[in-house]
Design an enzyme around this catalytic site. Structure first.
Site, PDB file in Angstrom:
ATOM      1  N   LYS A 113      39.125  49.081  36.536  1.00 39.06           N
ATOM      2  CA  LYS A 113      40.577  49.219  36.454  1.00 39.06           C
ATOM      3  C   LYS A 113      41.027  50.627  36.891  1.00 39.06           C
ATOM      4  O   LYS A 113      42.143  50.802  37.353  1.00 39.06           O
ATOM      5  CB  LYS A 113      41.059  48.980  35.024  1.00 39.06           C
ATOM      6  CG  LYS A 113      40.652  47.653  34.396  1.00 39.06           C
ATOM      7  CD  LYS A 113      41.452  46.489  34.936  1.00 39.06           C
ATOM      8  CE  LYS A 113      41.355  45.236  34.079  1.00 39.06           C
ATOM      9  NZ  LYS A 113      40.031  44.626  34.005  1.00 39.06           N
TER      10      LYS A 113
HETATM   11  C1  LIG Z   1      39.564  43.328  34.027  1.00 36.31           C
HETATM   12  C2  LIG Z   1      38.122  43.127  34.156  1.00 36.31           C
HETATM   13  C3  LIG Z   1      37.595  42.002  34.817  1.00 36.31           C
HETATM   14  C4  LIG Z   1      38.496  40.918  35.375  1.00 36.31           C
HETATM   15  O1  LIG Z   1      39.225  41.349  36.505  1.00 36.31           O
HETATM   16  P1  LIG Z   1      40.510  40.542  36.991  1.00 36.31           P
HETATM   17  O2  LIG Z   1      41.082  41.343  38.091  1.00 36.31           O
HETATM   18  O3  LIG Z   1      41.421  40.450  35.809  1.00 36.31           O
HETATM   19  O4  LIG Z   1      40.049  39.196  37.437  1.00 36.31           O
HETATM   20  C5  LIG Z   1      36.230  41.915  34.959  1.00 36.31           C
HETATM   21  N1  LIG Z   1      35.397  42.854  34.439  1.00 36.31           N
HETATM   22  C6  LIG Z   1      35.869  43.935  33.789  1.00 36.31           C
HETATM   23  C7  LIG Z   1      34.910  44.918  33.239  1.00 36.31           C
HETATM   24  C8  LIG Z   1      37.236  44.111  33.622  1.00 36.31           C
HETATM   25  O5  LIG Z   1      37.687  45.195  32.990  1.00 36.31           O
END
Ligand SMILES: *Cc1c(COP(=O)(O)O)cnc(C)c1O
Length: 497
Positions: A113
């Protein structure tokens, strides 16, 4: 480049407006009116740039209302070793022959993120200036764990903004909770909700589109925006690393220019994999996009049958950031696959809201299957995969990434496809050290979180991220827990309205 709403194709705004608004007033998501194309030569040239310049290059195609200087201001601030622990920003690890781990977690909160949330505050404040908005921007976030912390780190003490984060009380890991409760900054707020992630997200969406709340904010010179992946400013940075990884692999002689790759993504809200779809349609040579889910496998079923049905049991898993039954960004994909049919989108997402279910037409099913494959695995298989990778390749991966590895192994077995493959590695194993340690050691230990980190360091021989090591000594600042029904009032109260 202009942006339309998935629920009203006649809405037409520039990127600064799309980013500051977050979500369209009709409840739809902003989508660029066309997908810019890159030639193979342009993709190859990306390999000779540093990460900030790679990002600037991609953004120049989408944020056409930004000047070059504005784009570079954003990328230079976001993608530097001030915020990331590796020079390359997105690191590529070779797992086994033809399989590469794209490590997207070397940022300040140890999850992918950060790749988007380190830059979003710069996009937002730059956008606000561009459209002469003299309002304070209030960021509301619903988080399944990683977004919240990443958004808090991105926005803390950013002038002209404040941020409030809601997380499901029992739906995040102890480390994630601790990261949020100890958040620093004068413009931040964090609150736990009695409910799951979907409750948090639905609540935030309802507050966003509440006319009464909007009017009250207006009076106070404030406006809402979103740091969730419904904001285009979250999505566009994610396109960059797929193009960057491809260019890097070409440069390293791992693949030929033009050779197709598969991309595997551990998926929740469908943002990360949708960015892969955009990269592909910009001209990146991609064979299959492989969507990996945990036991909350609503997307696996959808891609395999064309029926989206959220009426099912919700499970809390060892990959909590993927514990989601409503994947918001699917709306953007379906808008594109239906050739931008806002009527159909309104019909399907209306049904999703009222009945929790919709079914797409046969031609959309066909298109879905041309582009995507999907699979899922449960917690036992997730941990087994972590163990096997550790034993076989001396590589330690987190629970979310392990889901992707397992689904990819299943895919290879089922199809015999030998296309070289990039797996999105979305979190540092240290962020989920209890589950990872259990998987690696085959036994449960009664260590506290910090001793677990030390133990994992000993076993994995990977450096402990500074941000996690530092948590040990930080005081907790935020301990509020509220009911779903209180969310709106909580927001108003916190804002002093
Ligand atoms: C948010 C997240 C995901 C999922 O990603 P999306 O874009 O919501 O599909 C997968 N793994 C981790 C560690 C995350 O923080």
């Amino acid at each position: 480049m202009f942006y339309n709403s998935t629920r009203n194709s006649t809405v037409k705004v520039n990127s600064a407006e799309a980013i500051t608004q977050g979500i369209s007033a009709d409840g739809g998501l902003f989508v660029p009116e066309s997908i810019p194309e890159l030639s193979l030569e342009e993709i190859k040239a990306v390999g000779d740039m540093n990460y900030a310049d790679r990002a600037s290059f991609v953004f120049s195609k989408y944020l056409t209302d930004f000047t070059d200087a504005e784009i570079h201001y954003c990328t230079d601030n976001a993608y530097s070793t001030k915020n990331f622990e590796t020079e390359s920003i997105a690191e590529i690890a070779h797992l086994f022959d033809g399989t590469y781990m794209l490590e997207l977690w070397h940022g300040p909160t140890c999850a992918f993120k950060d790749m988007a949330l380190q830059i979003l505050p710069y996009f937002l404040t730059t956008s606000a200036k561009k459209i002469n908005l003299d309002k304070k921007i209030v960021i509301l976030v619903a988080t399944s764990g990683d977004t919240g912390k990443a958004a808090l780190e991105g926005f803390k003490d950013v002038e002209g903004t404040s941020i409030m984060v809601f997380y499901p009380e029992d739906g995040v890991s102890p480390m994630q909770k601790r990261q949020m409760k100890t958040q620093e900054g004068s413009n931040v707020g964090v609150c736990a909700l009695k409910g799951n992630f979907d409750d948090c997200q639905n609540g935030v969406k309802a507050i966003f589109t509440d006319g009464d709340v909007k009017a009250k904010l207006d009076e106070k010179g404030m406006m809402f925006s979103s740091a969730n992946s419904i904001n285009w400013g979250r999505l566009v940075p994610q396109i960059v690393y797929y193009i960057s990884a491809y260019a890097e692999l070409v440069k390293d002689g791992e693949i030929e220019l033009g050779e197709k790759i598969n991309i595997v993504v551990p998926t929740g809200n469908f943002g990360n994999i949708l960015a892969g779809y955009y990269a592909k349609h910009m001209g990146l040579p991609v064979n299959k996009l492989i969507c990996a889910s945990n036991i909350n496998n609503v997307l696996t079923d959808f891609i395999n049958t064309g029926v989206y049905d959220r009426n099912r049991k919700f499970y809390a898993t060892v990959s909590p950031s993927m514990d989601i039954l409503i994947s918001s960004n699917l709306e953007r994909l379906l808008y594109l696959l239906t050739d931008r049919n806002d009527t159909l989108i309104k019909e399907w997402f209306g049904k999703l809201a009222t009945e929790g279910k919709y079914e797409v037409t046969d031609d959309i099913k066909t298109k879905l299957n041309e582009e995507f494959c999907a699979g899922f695995c449960d917690d036992i298989q997730t941990k087994k995969t972590i163990h096997e990778i550790y034993e076989k390749y001396s590589y330690t991966c987190d629970t979310h990434t392990a889901v992707a590895v397992k689904v990819y192994e299943d895919y290879k077995k089922a199809t015999g496809d030998t296309t070289k493959t990039v797996i999105a590695s979305t979190a540092s194993p240290y962020k989920f050290s209890a589950s990872v340690l259990e998987a690696v050691q085959d036994s449960v230990s009664d260590l506290d979180e910090y001793d677990m980190i030390d133990k994992l360091a000993e076993l994995s021989k990977m450096p402990v991220p500074t941000a996690l090591a530092d948590l040990r000594n930080k005081p907790e600042r935020f301990n509020d827990v509220i009911d779903k029904a209180e969310q709106k009032n909580y927001v108003l109260k916190t804002l002093g309205i």
